[in-house]
Design a protein around this motif. Structure first.
Motif, PDB file in Angstrom:
ATOM      1  N   GLN A   1     154.047  66.662   3.869  1.00 31.18           N
ATOM      2  CA  GLN A   1     152.929  65.729   3.992  1.00 31.18           C
ATOM      3  C   GLN A   1     151.703  66.443   4.562  1.00 31.18           C
ATOM      4  N   ALA A   2     151.930  67.341   5.524  1.00 34.59           N
ATOM      5  CA  ALA A   2     150.824  68.111   6.107  1.00 34.59           C
ATOM      6  C   ALA A   2     150.128  68.942   5.035  1.00 34.59           C
ATOM      7  N   ALA A   3     150.911  69.558   4.151  1.00 37.84           N
ATOM      8  CA  ALA A   3     150.331  70.351   3.069  1.00 37.84           C
ATOM      9  C   ALA A   3     149.537  69.474   2.111  1.00 37.84           C
ATOM     10  N   GLY A   4     150.062  68.281   1.826  1.00 38.73           N
ATOM     11  CA  GLY A   4     149.362  67.361   0.937  1.00 38.73           C
ATOM     12  C   GLY A   4     148.040  66.891   1.504  1.00 38.73           C
ATOM     13  N   ILE A   5     147.991  66.641   2.811  1.00 36.17           N
ATOM     14  CA  ILE A   5     146.749  66.223   3.470  1.00 36.17           C
ATOM     15  C   ILE A   5     145.763  67.386   3.543  1.00 36.17           C
ATOM     16  N   LEU A   6     146.292  68.581   3.761  1.00 40.63           N
ATOM     17  CA  LEU A   6     145.425  69.730   3.999  1.00 40.63           C
ATOM     18  C   LEU A   6     144.726  70.233   2.739  1.00 40.63           C
ATOM     19  N   LEU A   7     145.383  70.182   1.582  1.00 41.95           N
ATOM     20  CA  LEU A   7     144.799  70.802   0.394  1.00 41.95           C
ATOM     21  C   LEU A   7     143.439  70.217   0.007  1.00 41.95           C
TER      22      LEU A   7
ATOM     23  N   VAL B   1     141.921  80.066  -5.938  1.00 40.40           N
ATOM     24  CA  VAL B   1     143.362  79.845  -5.816  1.00 40.40           C
ATOM     25  C   VAL B   1     143.654  78.376  -5.511  1.00 40.40           C
ATOM     26  N   ASN B   2     142.929  77.800  -4.562  1.00 41.74           N
ATOM     27  CA  ASN B   2     143.168  76.405  -4.192  1.00 41.74           C
ATOM     28  C   ASN B   2     142.841  75.443  -5.329  1.00 41.74           C
ATOM     29  N   ALA B   3     141.776  75.737  -6.081  1.00 48.13           N
ATOM     30  CA  ALA B   3     141.428  74.882  -7.216  1.00 48.13           C
ATOM     31  C   ALA B   3     142.543  74.906  -8.269  1.00 48.13           C
ATOM     32  N   ILE B   4     143.100  76.090  -8.512  1.00 50.78           N
ATOM     33  CA  ILE B   4     144.194  76.201  -9.480  1.00 50.78           C
ATOM     34  C   ILE B   4     145.425  75.441  -8.991  1.00 50.78           C
ATOM     35  N   LYS B   5     145.663  75.467  -7.686  1.00 56.95           N
ATOM     36  CA  LYS B   5     146.845  74.819  -7.113  1.00 56.95           C
ATOM     37  C   LYS B   5     146.780  73.296  -7.188  1.00 56.95           C
TER      38      LYS B   5
ATOM     39  N   VAL C   1     146.407  71.183  -9.644  1.00 55.15           N
ATOM     40  CA  VAL C   1     147.195  70.568 -10.726  1.00 55.15           C
ATOM     41  C   VAL C   1     148.686  70.578 -10.420  1.00 55.15           C
ATOM     42  N   PRO C   2     149.281  71.741 -10.109  1.00 53.56           N
ATOM     43  CA  PRO C   2     150.725  71.706  -9.808  1.00 53.56           C
ATOM     44  C   PRO C   2     151.062  70.889  -8.569  1.00 53.56           C
ATOM     45  N   TYR C   3     150.196  70.891  -7.565  1.00 57.54           N
ATOM     46  CA  TYR C   3     150.465  70.087  -6.376  1.00 57.54           C
ATOM     47  C   TYR C   3     150.433  68.599  -6.717  1.00 57.54           C
ATOM     48  N   PHE C   4     149.504  68.206  -7.602  1.00 57.89           N
ATOM     49  CA  PHE C   4     149.452  66.814  -8.032  1.00 57.89           C
ATOM     50  C   PHE C   4     150.730  66.443  -8.777  1.00 57.89           C
ATOM     51  N   LEU C   5     151.175  67.325  -9.660  1.00 60.49           N
ATOM     52  CA  LEU C   5     152.388  67.064 -10.425  1.00 60.49           C
ATOM     53  C   LEU C   5     153.626  67.008  -9.539  1.00 60.49           C
ATOM     54  N   LEU C   6     153.547  67.678  -8.379  1.00 62.61           N
ATOM     55  CA  LEU C   6     154.662  67.639  -7.434  1.00 62.61           C
ATOM     56  C   LEU C   6     154.584  66.411  -6.518  1.00 62.61           C
ATOM     57  N   GLY C   7     153.566  65.536  -6.717  1.00 61.58           N
ATOM     58  CA  GLY C   7     153.476  64.276  -5.989  1.00 61.58           C
ATOM     59  C   GLY C   7     152.993  64.372  -4.559  1.00 61.58           C
ATOM     60  N   GLN C   8     152.125  65.363  -4.266  1.00 65.55           N
ATOM     61  CA  GLN C   8     151.694  65.551  -2.885  1.00 65.55           C
ATOM     62  C   GLN C   8     150.429  64.775  -2.524  1.00 65.55           C
ATOM     63  N   PHE C   9     149.825  64.048  -3.483  1.00 70.45           N
ATOM     64  CA  PHE C   9     148.587  63.336  -3.196  1.00 70.45           C
ATOM     65  C   PHE C   9     148.796  61.826  -3.355  1.00 70.45           C
ATOM     66  N   ASP C  10     149.211  61.157  -2.274  1.00 69.53           N
ATOM     67  CA  ASP C  10     149.308  59.700  -2.329  1.00 69.53           C
ATOM     68  C   ASP C  10     148.126  59.098  -1.585  1.00 69.53           C
TER      69      ASP C  10
END
Length: 254
Positions: free
Chosen positions: A47-53, A181-185, A187-196
Motif C-alpha cells: 500500500q505504501a508503494a501504491g501511495i508513493l508512486l 522509469v517511474n512513468a514506465i512503471k 502501467v504495470p503498477y496499475f495492472l497489478l492493482g496498486q492504485f485504488d
C-alpha cells in the motif's frame, strides 16, 4: 474518495515524503529509498508503494522543470534503453522474484561500491569515462530493482558516481532517468492493482509536502560545493546499503 485519516500514518508519511522529495530534488541520492520503509511503519509495504508512486510522478514533474536542459545525455543514452529492458524483466518475473534476495543483493553491492571508493578511489579521484558495457549492465539492474523493490538508486549511482559530473549535471541526469522509469512503471503498477481510491486520495493529500521537499532538494544542490555533494551521496549510499543488507537478510531468514 476518502484518504487515510490515521494520524500515525501521517507521522510516518510526512517525514518519508520529505526524504523522498530531497532525493527527487537531486540531493542525497538514495534518500528516495527511505520512503516505503518509513511509511511501512504505519501501513503495509504494498500500500505504501501504491501511495508513493503518484507522489513520485509529481516530484518528477517539479524536478524536470527545475533541471530542464541540465543532463549528461551520453549517460542517458546508455542507461535508459537498458533500464527499459530491466523494467520489462521485472514485470515478467514479478511473481517469481524473491524481493528479500534482491534487496540483500543491492545492499551488498552498495556497500562494496562505497568500500572500493573509500579504500581505493580516493587515492585517484579522477573522473572516469563512459562505458557502454558498464552502463548497460547497471542500467538494466537499476530498471529491474526499481520495478521490484524501488531500489534503483544504488545501481544508477554505481555507474554515475565515477564520472564525477558537476552536481547540477549529476542531479539533472538522475531526475530525467528516474522520471522516465517511474512513468514506465505506471502501467504495470496499475495492472497489478496498486492504485485504488483510498491510495490515490491519500497521495493527493501529501502532494504539498512533496512540492516543498523537492524544491528544498533543488536548492541544496545549487548551494552545496561539489566535494561536499559527493561526500553526502557516498555517505547515504553506505547507510542505505547497510539498511538494505539488513532488511534483505531478515527477509531471507524469516
Amino acid at each position: 474518495m476518502t484518504p487515510i485519516t490515521d494520524i500515525w500514518f501521517y507521522a510516518a508519511a510526512i517525514p518519508a515524503i520529505f526524504f523522498v522529495g530531497l532525493s527527487k530534488g537531486g540531493f542525497g541520492g538514495t534518500f528516495a529509498m527511505l520512503g516505503v520503509p518509513i511509511m511501512s511503519l504505519a501501513i503495509p509495504p504494498i500500500q505504501a508503494a501504491g501511495i508513493l508512486l503518484p507522489i513520485l510522478i509529481v516530484m518528477d514533474v517539479i524536478a524536470l522543470l527545475a533541471y530542464r536542459g541540465r543532463a549528461d545525455w551520453r549517460s542517458l543514452a546508455i542507461l535508459m534503453p537498458a533500464a527499459v529492458v530491466g523494467i520489462s524483466i521485472g514485470w515478467a518475473t514479478a511473481a517469481y522474484v524473491n524481493d528479500a534476495f534482491v534487496i540483500f543483493l543491492i545492499g551488498i553491492m552498495s556497500l562494496a561500491f562505497v568500500a572500493d571508493y573509500l579504500f581505493k578511489q580516493r587515492k585517484n579521484d579522477a573522473a572516469k569515462s563512459h562505458s557502454v558495457a558498464k552502463g548497460t549492465f547497471w542500467g538494466t539492474v537499476a530498471g529491474f530493482t526499481s520495478f521490484i523493490s524501488h531500489t534503483g538508486g544504488p545501481p544508477f549511482q554505481m555507474y554515475m558516481l565515477p564520472l564525477r559530473l558537476a552536481p547540477m549535471l549529476f542531479a539533472g541526469t538522475g531526475v530525467i532517468f528516474f522520471a522516465t522509469v517511474n512513468a514506465i512503471k505506471l502501467v504495470p503498477y496499475f495492472l497489478l492493482g496498486q492504485f485504488d481510491a483510498t491510495n490515490l486520495s491519500t497521495s493527493v493529500a501529501l502532494f504539498p509536502v512533496a512540492l516543498v521537499a523537492t524544491l528544498v532538494g533543488v536548492w541544496l544542490v545549487r548551494i552545496v560545493k561539489a566535494d561536499i555533494f559527493y561526500s553526502v551521496i557516498y555517505i547515504f549510499m553506505g547507510l542505505i546499503g547497510v539498511k538494505l543488507t539488513y532488511d534483505g537478510l531478515i527477509g531471507l531468514l524469516a
